[in-house]
Each structure stands twice: as C-alpha cells, then as structure tokens.
Design a protein around this motif. Structure first.
Motif, PDB file in Angstrom:
ATOM      1  N   ARG A   1      -7.657   2.195   7.967  1.00  0.00           N
ATOM      2  CA  ARG A   1      -8.841   1.447   7.529  1.00  0.00           C
ATOM      3  C   ARG A   1      -8.572   0.724   6.211  1.00  0.00           C
ATOM      4  O   ARG A   1      -8.903  -0.452   6.062  1.00  0.00           O
ATOM      5  N   HIS A   2      -7.977   1.433   5.262  1.00  0.00           N
ATOM      6  CA  HIS A   2      -7.732   0.821   3.958  1.00  0.00           C
ATOM      7  C   HIS A   2      -6.700  -0.307   4.069  1.00  0.00           C
ATOM      8  O   HIS A   2      -6.878  -1.361   3.462  1.00  0.00           O
ATOM      9  N   ALA A   3      -5.650  -0.085   4.824  1.00  0.00           N
ATOM     10  CA  ALA A   3      -4.626  -1.121   4.988  1.00  0.00           C
ATOM     11  C   ALA A   3      -5.210  -2.372   5.627  1.00  0.00           C
ATOM     12  O   ALA A   3      -4.864  -3.495   5.239  1.00  0.00           O
ATOM     13  N   ALA A   4      -6.107  -2.192   6.588  1.00  0.00           N
ATOM     14  CA  ALA A   4      -6.724  -3.341   7.242  1.00  0.00           C
ATOM     15  C   ALA A   4      -7.649  -4.089   6.281  1.00  0.00           C
ATOM     16  O   ALA A   4      -7.630  -5.324   6.231  1.00  0.00           O
ATOM     17  N   SER A   5      -8.430  -3.362   5.475  1.00  0.00           N
ATOM     18  CA  SER A   5      -9.347  -4.033   4.555  1.00  0.00           C
ATOM     19  C   SER A   5      -8.597  -4.676   3.381  1.00  0.00           C
ATOM     20  O   SER A   5      -9.029  -5.683   2.842  1.00  0.00           O
ATOM     21  N   PHE A   6      -7.481  -4.112   3.001  1.00  0.00           N
ATOM     22  CA  PHE A   6      -6.665  -4.621   1.900  1.00  0.00           C
ATOM     23  C   PHE A   6      -5.705  -5.713   2.382  1.00  0.00           C
ATOM     24  O   PHE A   6      -5.125  -6.430   1.585  1.00  0.00           O
ATOM     25  N   ASN A   7      -5.551  -5.846   3.698  1.00  0.00           N
ATOM     26  CA  ASN A   7      -4.591  -6.786   4.301  1.00  0.00           C
ATOM     27  C   ASN A   7      -3.184  -6.544   3.788  1.00  0.00           C
ATOM     28  O   ASN A   7      -2.482  -7.463   3.348  1.00  0.00           O
ATOM     29  N   SER A   8      -2.753  -5.295   3.851  1.00  0.00           N
ATOM     30  CA  SER A   8      -1.437  -4.901   3.345  1.00  0.00           C
ATOM     31  C   SER A   8      -0.325  -5.546   4.153  1.00  0.00           C
ATOM     32  O   SER A   8      -0.334  -5.509   5.377  1.00  0.00           O
ATOM     33  N   ASP A   9       0.634  -6.120   3.443  1.00  0.00           N
ATOM     34  CA  ASP A   9       1.824  -6.655   4.090  1.00  0.00           C
ATOM     35  C   ASP A   9       2.839  -5.538   4.328  1.00  0.00           C
ATOM     36  O   ASP A   9       3.570  -5.555   5.308  1.00  0.00           O
ATOM     37  N   ILE A  10       2.874  -4.587   3.380  1.00  0.00           N
ATOM     38  CA  ILE A  10       3.822  -3.468   3.439  1.00  0.00           C
ATOM     39  C   ILE A  10       3.066  -2.179   3.178  1.00  0.00           C
ATOM     40  O   ILE A  10       2.270  -2.096   2.245  1.00  0.00           O
ATOM     41  N   VAL A  11       3.316  -1.176   4.005  1.00  0.00           N
ATOM     42  CA  VAL A  11       2.768   0.163   3.786  1.00  0.00           C
ATOM     43  C   VAL A  11       3.958   1.089   3.577  1.00  0.00           C
ATOM     44  O   VAL A  11       4.861   1.151   4.415  1.00  0.00           O
ATOM     45  N   VAL A  12       3.970   1.792   2.440  1.00  0.00           N
ATOM     46  CA  VAL A  12       5.084   2.675   2.098  1.00  0.00           C
ATOM     47  C   VAL A  12       4.611   4.117   2.198  1.00  0.00           C
ATOM     48  O   VAL A  12       3.614   4.495   1.580  1.00  0.00           O
ATOM     49  N   VAL A  13       5.325   4.923   2.999  1.00  0.00           N
ATOM     50  CA  VAL A  13       4.975   6.327   3.150  1.00  0.00           C
ATOM     51  C   VAL A  13       6.231   7.172   3.121  1.00  0.00           C
ATOM     52  O   VAL A  13       7.291   6.719   3.533  1.00  0.00           O
ATOM     53  N   GLY A  14       6.098   8.367   2.609  1.00  0.00           N
ATOM     54  CA  GLY A  14       7.219   9.305   2.564  1.00  0.00           C
ATOM     55  C   GLY A  14       7.250  10.163   3.810  1.00  0.00           C
ATOM     56  O   GLY A  14       6.233  10.359   4.475  1.00  0.00           O
ATOM     57  N   HIS A  15       8.438  10.674   4.127  1.00  0.00           N
ATOM     58  CA  HIS A  15       8.614  11.493   5.328  1.00  0.00           C
ATOM     59  C   HIS A  15       9.781  12.443   5.105  1.00  0.00           C
ATOM     60  O   HIS A  15      10.748  12.098   4.451  1.00  0.00           O
TER      61      HIS A  15
ATOM     62  N   LEU B   1       0.859  -1.182   0.000  1.00  0.00           N
ATOM     63  CA  LEU B   1       0.000   0.000   0.000  1.00  0.00           C
ATOM     64  C   LEU B   1       0.894   1.230   0.000  1.00  0.00           C
ATOM     65  O   LEU B   1       1.734   1.397   0.882  1.00  0.00           O
ATOM     66  N   LEU B   2       0.738   2.079  -1.001  1.00  0.00           N
ATOM     67  CA  LEU B   2       1.489   3.327  -1.107  1.00  0.00           C
ATOM     68  C   LEU B   2       0.578   4.479  -0.735  1.00  0.00           C
ATOM     69  O   LEU B   2      -0.506   4.619  -1.306  1.00  0.00           O
ATOM     70  N   VAL B   3       1.012   5.286   0.212  1.00  0.00           N
ATOM     71  CA  VAL B   3       0.288   6.503   0.586  1.00  0.00           C
ATOM     72  C   VAL B   3       0.889   7.624  -0.251  1.00  0.00           C
ATOM     73  O   VAL B   3       2.079   7.917  -0.118  1.00  0.00           O
ATOM     74  N   TYR B   4       0.069   8.235  -1.111  1.00  0.00           N
ATOM     75  CA  TYR B   4       0.605   9.197  -2.065  1.00  0.00           C
ATOM     76  C   TYR B   4      -0.191  10.497  -2.052  1.00  0.00           C
ATOM     77  O   TYR B   4      -1.413  10.486  -2.202  1.00  0.00           O
ATOM     78  N   ASP B   5       0.545  11.615  -1.870  1.00  0.00           N
ATOM     79  CA  ASP B   5      -0.105  12.927  -1.904  1.00  0.00           C
ATOM     80  C   ASP B   5       0.577  13.909  -2.861  1.00  0.00           C
ATOM     81  O   ASP B   5       0.240  15.080  -2.901  1.00  0.00           O
ATOM     82  N   GLY B   6       1.534  13.421  -3.631  1.00  0.00           N
ATOM     83  CA  GLY B   6       2.182  14.248  -4.630  1.00  0.00           C
ATOM     84  C   GLY B   6       3.377  15.051  -4.145  1.00  0.00           C
ATOM     85  O   GLY B   6       4.069  15.672  -4.944  1.00  0.00           O
ATOM     86  N   THR B   7       3.662  15.049  -2.861  1.00  0.00           N
ATOM     87  CA  THR B   7       4.801  15.782  -2.326  1.00  0.00           C
ATOM     88  C   THR B   7       6.110  15.101  -2.731  1.00  0.00           C
ATOM     89  O   THR B   7       6.106  13.968  -3.226  1.00  0.00           O
TER      90      THR B   7
END
Length: 149
Positions: free
Chosen positions: A99-113, A8-14
């Motif tokens: 919520r989305h990660a739980a419903s998708f059963n994500s193994d990996i969540v990728v976020v920028g910081h 799961l990629l969290v993307y906001d364009g930054t």
C-alpha cells in the motif's frame, strides 16, 4: 536525472534490515533518490502468534518499538547525508508495504533477507520480497541477502 528517483526502505532493525539500509544509502547517494522508510506494526501476525490474546498494552508496545526502530533508521541515513522520511504502517507486512509503495510511487523497494536452510525454509513464512515482486508492478525490488543462518 535517473529514472529511479524514489526509494522505499523496509526497516525492522534486524541484521537483514541493517544490510538493506546500507545498500539503500549507497543507492540513494549514487542516484540522488529520495528515500522513504517504513516500519511495520504487524499486529495481525502478533495476534495470531499469541492465540488471539494480544492486549492493548502489547499493541502499544509494538507501535512504540516500531517508532524507535524507525527513528534509528532515519538517524543512520542522516549520518550518511541522506534526508529520509519515516512512516509507521499497520497491518500484515506485505500488505502494508505494498500500500505504501503504491501511494508513494516507489521506483525501488529495498528489503533485507536471510536465506534459510533445512526445515526453516519450510516452516517460516514466505519471504516478503517474493510477495512484493508479485504485487508491485513497475517497481524494482532490491533484496539484500545475508548468508545462511
């Protein structure tokens, strides 16, 4: 087959999100993992920043911007040979992503910081990856950190 099959990629364009997209692409190809991309319409925070005066036009503009941002991410992933599914989610970012990660059963969540220094560390909101790490049991959180601002 890799135990990491759903990303799961969290993307906001930054810039931070673009760096996370690059890392997500690399990992997806290496692991043959399926990718979902979420773009969040955080009207709760936007409404708070506007002293409760967020109008319907502003709300629809937030949603339009999120759809455009999501489309950009899907296209960039497709350019790298990755078929990704995009989702617009609504609410506070950490709640919506959880919520989305739980419903998708994500193994990996990728976020920028982006690391902050000085007073910015104290005045800004808590980084999303910290809250996600507390909420998403069983998922691996990959935080792609850019240099200090």
């Amino acid at each position: 087959m890799s135990p990491f099959s759903k990303m799961l990629l969290v993307y906001d364009g930054t810039e931070e999100a673009q760096a996370a997209l690059t890392r997500c692409s690399e990992l997806s190809l290496a692991l043959s993992a399926r990718v979902d991309v979420v773009s969040v319409v955080d009207s709760v925070s936007a409404n708070a920043h506007s002293a409760g005066m967020l109008g319907e036009l502003a709300y629809s503009r937030l949603e339009e911007l999120a759809r455009h941002t999501l489309g950009t991410a899907i296209c960039k992933l497709a350019d790298n040979g990755i078929t990704a599914h995009g989702h617009i989610v609504f609410g506070r970012t950490v709640d919506a992503v959880s919520r989305h990660a739980a419903s998708f059963n994500s193994d990996i969540v990728v976020v920028g910081h982006r690391a902050q220094r000085g007073l910015a560390r104290w005045w800004r909101e808590r980084p999303i990856h910290l809250d996600l790490a507390e909420r998403l049991c069983g998922s691996t959180i990959i935080t792609v950190t850019l240099p200090l601002a």
